[in-house]
Design a protein around this motif. Structure first.
Motif, PDB file in Angstrom:
ATOM      1  N   ALA A 188      24.838  24.359  27.917  1.00 12.55           N
ATOM      2  CA  ALA A 188      24.524  24.110  26.498  1.00 12.55           C
ATOM      3  C   ALA A 188      24.436  22.618  26.181  1.00 12.55           C
ATOM      4  O   ALA A 188      23.705  22.208  25.285  1.00 12.55           O
ATOM      5  CB  ALA A 188      25.578  24.770  25.618  1.00 12.55           C
ATOM      6  N   TYR A 189      25.172  21.812  26.919  1.00  7.96           N
ATOM      7  CA  TYR A 189      25.189  20.377  26.638  1.00  7.96           C
ATOM      8  C   TYR A 189      23.771  19.823  26.859  1.00  7.96           C
ATOM      9  O   TYR A 189      23.211  19.961  27.964  1.00  7.96           O
ATOM     10  CB  TYR A 189      26.188  19.695  27.578  1.00  7.96           C
ATOM     11  N   GLY A 190      23.221  19.250  25.796  1.00  8.65           N
ATOM     12  CA  GLY A 190      21.814  18.849  25.747  1.00  8.65           C
ATOM     13  C   GLY A 190      21.243  18.286  27.023  1.00  8.65           C
ATOM     14  O   GLY A 190      20.259  18.806  27.570  1.00  8.65           O
ATOM     15  N   ALA A 191      21.888  17.246  27.542  1.00  8.00           N
ATOM     16  CA  ALA A 191      21.326  16.541  28.691  1.00  8.00           C
ATOM     17  C   ALA A 191      21.212  17.440  29.928  1.00  8.00           C
ATOM     18  O   ALA A 191      20.309  17.250  30.750  1.00  8.00           O
ATOM     19  CB  ALA A 191      22.172  15.317  29.002  1.00  8.00           C
ATOM     20  N   ILE A 192      22.096  18.424  30.069  1.00  4.53           N
ATOM     21  CA  ILE A 192      22.030  19.321  31.236  1.00  4.53           C
ATOM     22  C   ILE A 192      20.777  20.194  31.126  1.00  4.53           C
ATOM     23  O   ILE A 192      20.001  20.311  32.080  1.00  4.53           O
ATOM     24  CB  ILE A 192      23.289  20.214  31.354  1.00  4.53           C
ATOM     25  N   GLY A 193      20.589  20.778  29.948  1.00  7.47           N
ATOM     26  CA  GLY A 193      19.404  21.609  29.705  1.00  7.47           C
ATOM     27  C   GLY A 193      18.140  20.823  30.016  1.00  7.47           C
ATOM     28  O   GLY A 193      17.228  21.325  30.703  1.00  7.47           O
ATOM     29  N   GLU A 194      18.092  19.585  29.529  1.00  5.12           N
ATOM     30  CA  GLU A 194      16.895  18.740  29.755  1.00  5.12           C
ATOM     31  C   GLU A 194      16.681  18.489  31.247  1.00  5.12           C
ATOM     32  O   GLU A 194      15.567  18.627  31.756  1.00  5.12           O
ATOM     33  CB  GLU A 194      17.055  17.381  29.057  1.00  5.12           C
ATOM     34  N   ALA A 195      17.778  18.138  31.939  1.00  5.86           N
ATOM     35  CA  ALA A 195      17.650  17.814  33.369  1.00  5.86           C
ATOM     36  C   ALA A 195      17.159  19.035  34.155  1.00  5.86           C
ATOM     37  O   ALA A 195      16.341  18.903  35.074  1.00  5.86           O
ATOM     38  CB  ALA A 195      18.989  17.331  33.924  1.00  5.86           C
ATOM     39  N   HIS A 242      29.037  -1.724  28.722  1.00  4.25           N
ATOM     40  CA  HIS A 242      27.921  -1.229  29.541  1.00  4.25           C
ATOM     41  C   HIS A 242      26.655  -1.057  28.685  1.00  4.25           C
ATOM     42  O   HIS A 242      26.731  -0.610  27.547  1.00  4.25           O
ATOM     43  CB  HIS A 242      28.326   0.092  30.192  1.00  4.25           C
ATOM     44  N   SER A 243      25.520  -1.387  29.275  1.00  6.81           N
ATOM     45  CA  SER A 243      24.274  -1.385  28.490  1.00  6.81           C
ATOM     46  C   SER A 243      23.727   0.026  28.250  1.00  6.81           C
ATOM     47  O   SER A 243      22.924   0.232  27.359  1.00  6.81           O
ATOM     48  CB  SER A 243      23.218  -2.233  29.192  1.00  6.81           C
ATOM     49  N   LYS A 244      24.198   1.006  29.038  1.00  5.64           N
ATOM     50  CA  LYS A 244      23.652   2.361  28.858  1.00  5.64           C
ATOM     51  C   LYS A 244      24.655   3.310  28.211  1.00  5.64           C
ATOM     52  O   LYS A 244      24.298   4.444  27.872  1.00  5.64           O
ATOM     53  CB  LYS A 244      23.233   2.934  30.215  1.00  5.64           C
ATOM     54  N   GLN A 245      25.905   2.895  28.084  1.00  8.06           N
ATOM     55  CA  GLN A 245      26.935   3.758  27.482  1.00  8.06           C
ATOM     56  C   GLN A 245      28.010   2.832  26.917  1.00  8.06           C
ATOM     57  O   GLN A 245      28.804   2.252  27.664  1.00  8.06           O
ATOM     58  CB  GLN A 245      27.456   4.730  28.561  1.00  8.06           C
ATOM     59  N   ALA A 246      28.017   2.727  25.585  1.00  7.43           N
ATOM     60  CA  ALA A 246      28.861   1.713  24.934  1.00  7.43           C
ATOM     61  C   ALA A 246      30.358   2.040  24.989  1.00  7.43           C
ATOM     62  O   ALA A 246      31.189   1.210  24.627  1.00  7.43           O
ATOM     63  CB  ALA A 246      28.421   1.539  23.482  1.00  7.43           C
ATOM     64  N   LEU A 247      30.671   3.245  25.456  1.00  8.29           N
ATOM     65  CA  LEU A 247      32.090   3.633  25.535  1.00  8.29           C
ATOM     66  C   LEU A 247      32.752   3.096  26.812  1.00  8.29           C
ATOM     67  O   LEU A 247      33.951   3.238  27.003  1.00  8.29           O
ATOM     68  CB  LEU A 247      32.153   5.167  25.487  1.00  8.29           C
ATOM     69  N   SER A 279      23.108  13.552  38.374  1.00 12.46           N
ATOM     70  CA  SER A 279      22.025  12.613  38.023  1.00 12.46           C
ATOM     71  C   SER A 279      22.216  12.055  36.608  1.00 12.46           C
ATOM     72  O   SER A 279      21.921  10.882  36.372  1.00 12.46           O
ATOM     73  CB  SER A 279      20.644  13.225  38.256  1.00 12.46           C
ATOM     74  N   ILE A 280      22.751  12.840  35.686  1.00 12.06           N
ATOM     75  CA  ILE A 280      22.987  12.309  34.325  1.00 12.06           C
ATOM     76  C   ILE A 280      24.047  11.204  34.392  1.00 12.06           C
ATOM     77  O   ILE A 280      23.887  10.119  33.830  1.00 12.06           O
ATOM     78  CB  ILE A 280      23.476  13.423  33.363  1.00 12.06           C
ATOM     79  N   ARG A 281      25.136  11.498  35.100  1.00 16.48           N
ATOM     80  CA  ARG A 281      26.217  10.491  35.174  1.00 16.48           C
ATOM     81  C   ARG A 281      25.717   9.214  35.852  1.00 16.48           C
ATOM     82  O   ARG A 281      26.031   8.116  35.407  1.00 16.48           O
ATOM     83  CB  ARG A 281      27.431  11.051  35.936  1.00 16.48           C
ATOM     84  N   GLU A 282      24.937   9.400  36.935  1.00 13.16           N
ATOM     85  CA  GLU A 282      24.446   8.204  37.635  1.00 13.16           C
ATOM     86  C   GLU A 282      23.514   7.379  36.756  1.00 13.16           C
ATOM     87  O   GLU A 282      23.458   6.158  36.874  1.00 13.16           O
ATOM     88  CB  GLU A 282      23.735   8.604  38.942  1.00 13.16           C
ATOM     89  N   SER A 283      22.803   8.046  35.833  1.00  7.48           N
ATOM     90  CA  SER A 283      21.865   7.289  34.996  1.00  7.48           C
ATOM     91  C   SER A 283      22.574   6.567  33.845  1.00  7.48           C
ATOM     92  O   SER A 283      22.062   5.593  33.322  1.00  7.48           O
ATOM     93  CB  SER A 283      20.780   8.214  34.447  1.00  7.48           C
ATOM     94  N   LYS A 284      23.759   7.060  33.451  1.00  9.49           N
ATOM     95  CA  LYS A 284      24.421   6.486  32.263  1.00  9.49           C
ATOM     96  C   LYS A 284      25.639   5.646  32.579  1.00  9.49           C
ATOM     97  O   LYS A 284      25.930   4.677  31.892  1.00  9.49           O
ATOM     98  CB  LYS A 284      24.941   7.646  31.389  1.00  9.49           C
ATOM     99  N   LEU A 285      26.382   6.098  33.600  1.00 14.82           N
ATOM    100  CA  LEU A 285      27.687   5.469  33.834  1.00 14.82           C
ATOM    101  C   LEU A 285      27.622   4.537  35.039  1.00 14.82           C
ATOM    102  O   LEU A 285      27.033   4.892  36.058  1.00 14.82           O
ATOM    103  CB  LEU A 285      28.759   6.553  34.064  1.00 14.82           C
ATOM    104  N   PRO A 286      28.200   3.353  34.937  1.00 13.96           N
ATOM    105  CA  PRO A 286      28.139   2.435  36.070  1.00 13.96           C
ATOM    106  C   PRO A 286      28.969   2.946  37.249  1.00 13.96           C
ATOM    107  O   PRO A 286      30.059   3.488  37.055  1.00 13.96           O
ATOM    108  CB  PRO A 286      28.735   1.145  35.506  1.00 13.96           C
ATOM    109  N   ASN A 287      28.438   2.773  38.454  1.00 16.11           N
ATOM    110  CA  ASN A 287      29.160   3.163  39.663  1.00 16.11           C
ATOM    111  C   ASN A 287      30.279   2.142  39.892  1.00 16.11           C
ATOM    112  O   ASN A 287      29.996   0.956  40.082  1.00 16.11           O
ATOM    113  CB  ASN A 287      28.166   3.167  40.826  1.00 16.11           C
TER     114      ASN A 287
END
Ligand code: EPU
Length: 335
Positions: free
Chosen positions: A191-198, A291-296, A218-226
């Motif tokens: 149900a979580y939006g990004a999963i459905g999209e992926a 972080h530039s892709k996830q401000a949290l 793939s969602i985590r790799e695109s948003k969260l820094p390794n």
């Protein structure tokens, strides 16, 4: 006992902070752990080091928990009980589950840290929390060296919260966790939006648990820094919960404020949005930044001291309070 002296903890915390352990010991069995505790009046327990910000330059005594083992306790047509030692890496365990076709943890793929830490902050992502699969948590009580079992209901799980962060903080060491997973008829959370999209991007209409795990990765790799490239501790703050009345006032000014209803009287706001509104997203300050892709996510760009990161976090808290009258609670453990 193989106690090492003056060990840098830099490779052992995902923020990459160069704190020194005056004395350092790795324990691989519960017996060893008991022995060390008996002889050491005060110590700090280090697991995967993924939810910690070291602000002290020196820590007198560090016990690195390295208990290993993953065992299937009971397997039936519907579900499976698996006991996992605290020192197993969380993501390796999730991949093991996917390989064995055990369902329930696929949405929690790629979360850093060890299994033993997962109940403490009730790790969660993409609509699933670890409390949904935990049957019991086994611990060693520090003051008595007695073994305890906490059933799921006794763990007082909440959003990024449990009894181990509250009244039992620093009193018990988690040694293993028993999970109940599905062996067939998996309950898929897409149900979580990004999963459905992926999934739909890949044309997948009937996903398997592996498909969901791959999507989450793939969602985590695109948003969260390794963390091995840029030091960080995941979400630095919790998403704040405010009163519906407070939310309605904010909504007058910020028409598009994202929110999730918790109860009739409470609304959860994504802290990442607040931080982005306050202009911090992507900023760089000395060795630290947002972080530039996830401000949290607050990051260490190189040789930041823990205190610099904490100062930036405090500055963010001050501005968010002034702008929105919301107190952001720090989610990582400050040591
Ligand atoms: N948002 C922004 N700007 C940002 C980041 C987020 O506007 O820079 C807003 C957007 O509206 C977005 C919403 O916040 O739709 C939610 O963002 P996201 O899906 O990235 O989730 P989050 O609420 O920021 C939480 C967890 C994460 C977890 C994700 C996905 C907490 C404190 N964090 O973040 O957990 O991976 O949901 O489920 O609850 C962690 O705990 O370390 C962690 C990474």
């Amino acid at each position: 006992m193989n106690i090492q002296k003056n060990i840098s903890l830099k490779p052992l915390n995902t923020f990459g902070i160069d704190t020194i352990a005056k004395q350092f010991i790795t324990v691989s069995t519960i017996n060893e752990l008991e022995e060390v505790i008996k002889e050491t009046p005060s110590f700090f327990i280090l697991g995967g080091g993924s939810n910690i910000l070291f602000t002290k330059e020196i820590i007198p005594f560090v016990i690195h928990l390295n208990l290993k083992g993953t065992n299937i306790l009971n397997y039936s047509d519907d579900d499976v009980f698996v006991k996992v030692a605290a020192g197993e890496a969380w993501h390796s365990f999730v991949l093991w589950c996917i390989e064995h076709r055990f369902g329930g943890l696929e949405n929690l793929s790629l979360i850093p840290g060890n299994v033993g830490a997962s109940p403490i902050q009730n790790i969660g992502a993409y609509g699933v929390e670890v409390k949904d699969t935990i049957v019991e948590v086994e611990t060693l009580e520090i003051s008595t060296l007695k073994k305890h079992i906490f059933l799921n209901t006794e763990c007082q799980f909440g959003y990024r919260d449990s009894i181990f962060k509250k009244e039992l903080k620093g009193k018990h060491i988690i040694t293993s966790v028993i999970f109940k997973l599905t062996s067939k008829n998996h309950i898929l959370n897409t149900a979580y939006g990004a999963i459905g999209e992926a999934l739909s991007e890949k044309g997948i209409t009937k996903p398997t648990i592996k498909d969901i795990s791959d999507a989450v990765i793939s969602i985590r790799e695109s948003k969260l820094p390794n963390p091995s490239a840029i030091g960080n501790g995941g979400s630095f703050f919790k998403n704040p919960v405010i009163s519906t009345q407070h939310f309605k006032e904010l909504q007058k000014k910020y028409i598009n404020i994202p929110h999730y209803s918790i109860a009739e009287s409470e609304v959860k706001i994504p802290a990442g949005w607040l931080i982005e509104q306050a202009g911090f997203k992507g900023i760089k300050k000395g060795n630290t930044g947002v972080h530039s892709k996830q401000a949290l996510v607050i990051v260490n760009y190189g040789n930041a001291k823990g205190i610099e990161i904490l100062e930036l976090a405090n500055e963010i808290q001050d501005i968010i309070f002034k702008m929105f009258n919301i107190s952001l609670e720090i989610e990582v453990n400050i040591i």
